[in-house]
Motif scaffolding. Structure first.
Motif, short mmCIF file in Angstrom:
data_model
loop_
_atom_site.label_atom_id
_atom_site.label_comp_id
_atom_site.label_asym_id
_atom_site.label_seq_id
_atom_site.Cartn_x
_atom_site.Cartn_y
_atom_site.Cartn_z
N LEU A 104 0.87 -1.16 0.08
CA LEU A 104 0.02 -0.08 0.10
C LEU A 104 0.83 1.25 0.06
O LEU A 104 1.86 1.13 0.75
CB LEU A 104 -0.79 -0.01 1.27
CG LEU A 104 -1.70 -1.15 1.63
CD1 LEU A 104 -2.79 -1.08 2.57
CD2 LEU A 104 -2.77 -1.32 0.25
N LYS A 105 0.46 2.30 -0.81
CA LYS A 105 0.95 3.45 -0.72
C LYS A 105 0.91 4.27 0.67
O LYS A 105 -0.03 3.89 1.43
CB LYS A 105 0.48 4.51 -1.86
CG LYS A 105 0.63 4.12 -3.15
CD LYS A 105 0.02 5.02 -4.20
CE LYS A 105 0.27 4.64 -5.61
NZ LYS A 105 -0.24 5.20 -6.73
N PRO A 106 1.80 5.17 0.98
CA PRO A 106 1.59 5.70 2.30
C PRO A 106 0.28 6.49 2.78
O PRO A 106 -0.05 6.51 3.84
CB PRO A 106 2.84 6.68 2.40
CG PRO A 106 3.70 6.33 1.43
CD PRO A 106 2.92 5.52 0.42
N ASP A 107 -0.50 6.77 1.46
CA ASP A 107 -1.85 7.39 1.90
C ASP A 107 -2.95 6.67 1.31
O ASP A 107 -3.97 6.93 1.27
CB ASP A 107 -1.84 8.75 1.02
CG ASP A 107 -1.55 8.58 -0.60
OD1 ASP A 107 -1.40 7.35 -0.95
OD2 ASP A 107 -1.87 9.58 -1.12
N ALA A 108 -2.82 5.25 1.42
CA ALA A 108 -3.70 4.24 0.87
C ALA A 108 -4.76 4.27 2.22
O ALA A 108 -4.62 4.48 3.40
CB ALA A 108 -2.97 2.87 0.56
N GLY A 172 4.21 9.76 13.12
CA GLY A 172 3.23 9.23 14.27
C GLY A 172 2.06 10.05 14.09
O GLY A 172 1.14 9.43 14.90
N SER A 173 1.84 10.82 13.50
CA SER A 173 0.19 11.40 13.34
C SER A 173 -0.40 10.79 12.25
O SER A 173 0.11 9.94 11.67
CB SER A 173 0.46 13.04 13.12
OG SER A 173 1.32 13.32 12.12
N PHE A 174 -1.61 11.16 12.11
CA PHE A 174 -2.46 10.61 11.39
C PHE A 174 -1.98 11.12 9.76
O PHE A 174 -1.49 12.26 9.42
CB PHE A 174 -3.91 11.20 11.17
CG PHE A 174 -4.74 10.57 12.39
CD1 PHE A 174 -5.18 9.33 12.17
CD2 PHE A 174 -5.05 11.20 13.36
CE1 PHE A 174 -5.71 8.62 13.09
CE2 PHE A 174 -5.87 10.60 14.34
CZ PHE A 174 -6.14 9.39 14.37
N SER A 175 -1.80 10.20 8.78
CA SER A 175 -1.42 10.48 7.49
C SER A 175 -2.56 11.14 6.63
O SER A 175 -3.94 11.09 6.94
CB SER A 175 -0.85 9.17 6.64
OG SER A 175 -1.90 8.39 6.57
N SER A 176 -2.27 11.64 5.46
CA SER A 176 -3.25 12.12 4.58
C SER A 176 -3.76 10.74 4.10
O SER A 176 -3.03 9.91 3.52
CB SER A 176 -2.71 13.17 3.46
OG SER A 176 -1.48 12.45 2.96
N TYR A 177 -4.97 10.91 3.54
CA TYR A 177 -5.64 9.88 2.95
C TYR A 177 -7.05 10.37 2.25
O TYR A 177 -7.43 11.38 2.52
CB TYR A 177 -6.01 8.57 3.79
CG TYR A 177 -7.08 8.98 5.03
CD1 TYR A 177 -8.56 9.12 4.89
CD2 TYR A 177 -6.27 9.41 6.23
CE1 TYR A 177 -9.46 9.39 6.02
CE2 TYR A 177 -7.26 9.79 7.31
CZ TYR A 177 -8.57 9.60 7.13
OH TYR A 177 -9.50 10.23 8.25
#
Length: 333
Positions: A104-108, A172-177
């Motif tokens: 999975l991509k980092p924003d998947a 450690g925070s929420f990633s963009s998705y």
């Protein structure tokens, strides 16, 4: 002598022998050589997912929809899955999750389907992985199945779960998705219409009554299970509805993105992705189900309709007449 089907029965049950031309469209996994993204894009891979997944490229998928065998004894076209202990099923879940996450991509986004019982085990695994900062559990969707056998000594099983997860950022925070809210609003009838200065407020008047586009919750009661007179229906024992999968795809991907399904079954994820202008990668070990998936993908070249999704809108149940009029009006414009 085999009984012939009614003309109204659209269930796809083509044999492997009769569907050789469709099976030939699949990638046959017969080695452990790594694939490139271009090799697998818009393909059905015929093979064991636990052997195929390690050969796929890292971080290529924008969305994964996983519908693993529930912890029930069931025969999938000759491939038998046997019920096991919760501990063993948890290990099974960790195994495929460990193979899917690196793809999975980092924003998947990751969605995991389950029934009421397997949901308990899968939830434990997902929250354990959240504590290990390998994913973020965003929500649990529960959708209503209107089909199912009743029982004299228990409540009818009429619900299934889908766990909605994203990936954590390296900080450690929420990633963009991706979450496309407007793409998955549900059009409902207005029961008690409110007006301001004599005009509809937050709803639309039509010749068939008033409707409002509402924000989706995590409980879905507008899904119809495929049945014999629906063109999407196959003889697969646990087929998911295209409308159900369409909501996940539209909410959590964009046109041109790649959708991965490592337990493809009869192809619903790939077919729905194609209809919605996404790319797809599906893995399925049964040749029988690969034939059905490829036949449906071929049909999707011509028919891109999704039951319950008309003119870019999800409709509540029992509004088919209004949907047809909306589609007709759009054609006449």
């Amino acid at each position: 002598m085999a009984e012939s089907k009614s003309n109204r029965n659209k269930t796809l049950d083509m044999s492997v022998e009769d569907g050789k031309e469709y099976l030939a469209h699949c990638l046959c996994f017969d080695s452990e050589k790594p694939f490139t993204t271009e090799q697998i894009k818009d393909k059905t891979i015929n093979g064991n997912t636990f052997k195929v997944l390690p050969c796929l490229p890292k971080a290529f998928a924008d969305l994964a929809i996983v519908d693993p065998p529930y912890n029930l004894s069931k025969n999938y076209a000759g491939n038998k899955f046997n019920e096991r202990s919760m501990k063993t099923y948890a290990s099974y879940t960790k195994e495929w999750l460990g193979l899917v996450l690196p793809l999975l991509k980092p924003d998947a986004t990751l969605y995991v389907c389950c029934d009421w019982k397997s949901s308990v085990t899968i939830a434990d695994v997902l929250f354990e992985m959240e504590e290990e900062k390998k994913l973020c559990v965003q929500n649990r969707i529960t959708w209503q199945r209107e089909k199912g056998r009743g029982s004299l000594s228990n409540w009818k099983n009429g619900m299934e779960d889908i766990w909605y997860c994203t990936l954590p950022s390296k900080t450690g925070s929420f990633s963009s998705y991706t979450f496309n809210l407007d793409a998955v609003k549900l059009r409902r009838r207005v029961v008690a219409p409110y007006k301001e200065d004599g005009k509809p407020k937050d709803w639309t008047r039509s010749e068939n009554g008033g409707f409002r586009d509402t924000c989706p919750s995590n409980f879905w009661d507008d899904i119809s299970i495929p049945f014999w007179s629906m063109s999407e229906n196959t003889a697969h024992p646990t087929q998911k509805p295209e409308k159900l999968i369409a909501k996940l795809i539209l909410a959590s991907s964009n046109k041109g993105d790649i959708v991965l399904d490592p337990f493809l079954g009869s192809g619903t994820t790939s077919v729905t992705a194609k209809k919605l202008a996404r790319h797809y990668v599906g893995i399925e070990q049964s040749e029988q189900y690969c034939v059905w998936a490829e036949k449906r993908l071929s049909d999707a070249e011509i028919d891109k309709s999704i039951q319950g999704y008309t003119d870019g809108v999800f409709w509540e149940r029992n509004t088919l007449g209004v949907q047809k009029k909306a589609a007709l009006n759009k054609e006449q414009l």
